[in-house]
Design a protein around this motif. Structure first.
Motif, PDB file in Angstrom:
ATOM      1  N   MET A   1      24.778   2.198  41.741  1.00 32.53           N
ATOM      2  CA  MET A   1      24.765   3.403  41.063  1.00 32.53           C
ATOM      3  C   MET A   1      26.185   3.923  40.987  1.00 32.53           C
ATOM      4  SD  MET A   1      21.571   5.369  42.348  1.00 32.53           S
ATOM      5  CE  MET A   1      21.692   5.211  43.915  1.00 32.53           C
ATOM      6  N   ARG A   2      26.464   4.491  39.714  1.00 31.92           N
ATOM      7  CA  ARG A   2      27.545   5.298  39.463  1.00 31.92           C
ATOM      8  C   ARG A   2      27.450   6.880  39.057  1.00 31.92           C
ATOM      9  NH1 ARG A   2      32.348   2.371  39.381  1.00 31.92           N
ATOM     10  NH2 ARG A   2      32.143   0.013  39.703  1.00 31.92           N
ATOM     11  N   TYR A   3      28.186   7.663  39.566  1.00 36.07           N
ATOM     12  CA  TYR A   3      27.898   9.101  39.562  1.00 36.07           C
ATOM     13  C   TYR A   3      29.182   9.833  38.745  1.00 36.07           C
ATOM     14  CZ  TYR A   3      23.915   9.401  42.170  1.00 36.07           C
ATOM     15  OH  TYR A   3      22.657   9.193  42.599  1.00 36.07           O
ATOM     16  N   VAL A   4      28.714  10.558  37.850  1.00 32.97           N
ATOM     17  CA  VAL A   4      30.082  11.308  36.954  1.00 32.97           C
ATOM     18  C   VAL A   4      30.825  12.292  38.025  1.00 32.97           C
ATOM     19  CG1 VAL A   4      30.618  13.060  35.210  1.00 32.97           C
ATOM     20  CG2 VAL A   4      28.903  11.187  34.739  1.00 32.97           C
ATOM     21  N   SER A   5      31.885  12.137  37.908  1.00 30.31           N
ATOM     22  CA  SER A   5      32.862  13.068  38.570  1.00 30.31           C
ATOM     23  C   SER A   5      33.758  13.578  37.487  1.00 30.31           C
ATOM     24  CB  SER A   5      33.607  12.271  39.778  1.00 30.31           C
ATOM     25  OG  SER A   5      34.417  11.540  39.196  1.00 30.31           O
ATOM     26  N   PHE A   6      34.340  15.064  38.199  1.00 31.82           N
ATOM     27  CA  PHE A   6      35.336  15.578  37.318  1.00 31.82           C
ATOM     28  C   PHE A   6      36.472  15.236  38.211  1.00 31.82           C
ATOM     29  CE2 PHE A   6      31.895  18.667  35.645  1.00 31.82           C
ATOM     30  CZ  PHE A   6      31.658  17.474  34.368  1.00 31.82           C
ATOM     31  N   ILE A   7      37.735  15.224  37.713  1.00 30.14           N
ATOM     32  CA  ILE A   7      39.050  15.119  38.405  1.00 30.14           C
ATOM     33  C   ILE A   7      39.906  16.378  37.508  1.00 30.14           C
ATOM     34  CG2 ILE A   7      41.236  14.111  38.896  1.00 30.14           C
ATOM     35  CD1 ILE A   7      39.648  11.454  39.090  1.00 30.14           C
ATOM     36  N   HIS A   8      40.235  17.083  38.444  1.00 29.95           N
ATOM     37  CA  HIS A   8      41.273  18.382  37.837  1.00 29.95           C
ATOM     38  C   HIS A   8      42.392  18.272  38.500  1.00 29.95           C
ATOM     39  CE1 HIS A   8      37.069  20.140  36.723  1.00 29.95           C
ATOM     40  NE2 HIS A   8      37.862  20.752  35.882  1.00 29.95           N
ATOM     41  N   LYS A   9      43.707  18.809  37.946  1.00 27.57           N
ATOM     42  CA  LYS A   9      44.746  18.795  38.522  1.00 27.57           C
ATOM     43  C   LYS A   9      45.585  20.093  37.842  1.00 27.57           C
ATOM     44  CE  LYS A   9      49.056  17.250  40.225  1.00 27.57           C
ATOM     45  NZ  LYS A   9      49.615  18.023  40.772  1.00 27.57           N
TER      46      LYS A   9
END
Length: 134
Positions: A1-9
């Motif tokens: 299973m793969r989950y959506v992630s958000f990467i912020h900088k």
């Protein structure tokens, strides 16, 4: 299973990673790759906590559903979206039978020996690394 992630900088900060399907599951890294690696660890740790508390694991939402969710509009603004695999350690090994090219197996065994690892440990480590970075 793969989950959506958000990467912020943000300016003058590390990369932050968060998971819309798991509010409160966050991590940071010095680079995007580091944030992804740490995000994999954070996701597995968070899921283990949910299971320990008797809670269920949400089914991963597709990227399209995440993008269409108006409640996530501010959260995803300016974020890179990355799919993160859920790699849970189950605490026990299972014997499997696999076939590999003899030449590849020799190279694997040589490298495992050089690293003072077993063949199984080397293959598991290589598979985990591949899953975390693709």
């Amino acid at each position: 299973m793969r989950y959506v992630s958000f990467i912020h900088k943000d300016r003058d900060s590390d990369y932050g990673i968060s998971f819309p399907d798991f509010p409160g599951c966050v991590s940071v890294g010095n680079t995007i790759d580091d944030a992804i690696r740490r995000g994999c660890e954070a996701l597995a740790f968070h899921v283990e906590g949910l299971l320990d508390d008797g809670e269920s694991i949400p089914v991963p939402r597709p990227i399209e559903a995440i993008k269409a969710d108006p409640e996530l509009a501010d959260w995803r603004r300016g974020a890179d979206i990355v799919l993160i695999p859920l790699l849970r350690d189950r605490g026990s090994s299972r014997r499997v039978n696999i076939s590999l090219d003899r030449g590849l197996l020799e190279v694997i065994d040589d490298e495992a020996k050089r690293r003072q690892m077993t063949r199984s440990a080397f293959l598991a480590s290589a598979a985990r690394q591949e899953l975390e970075t693709t």
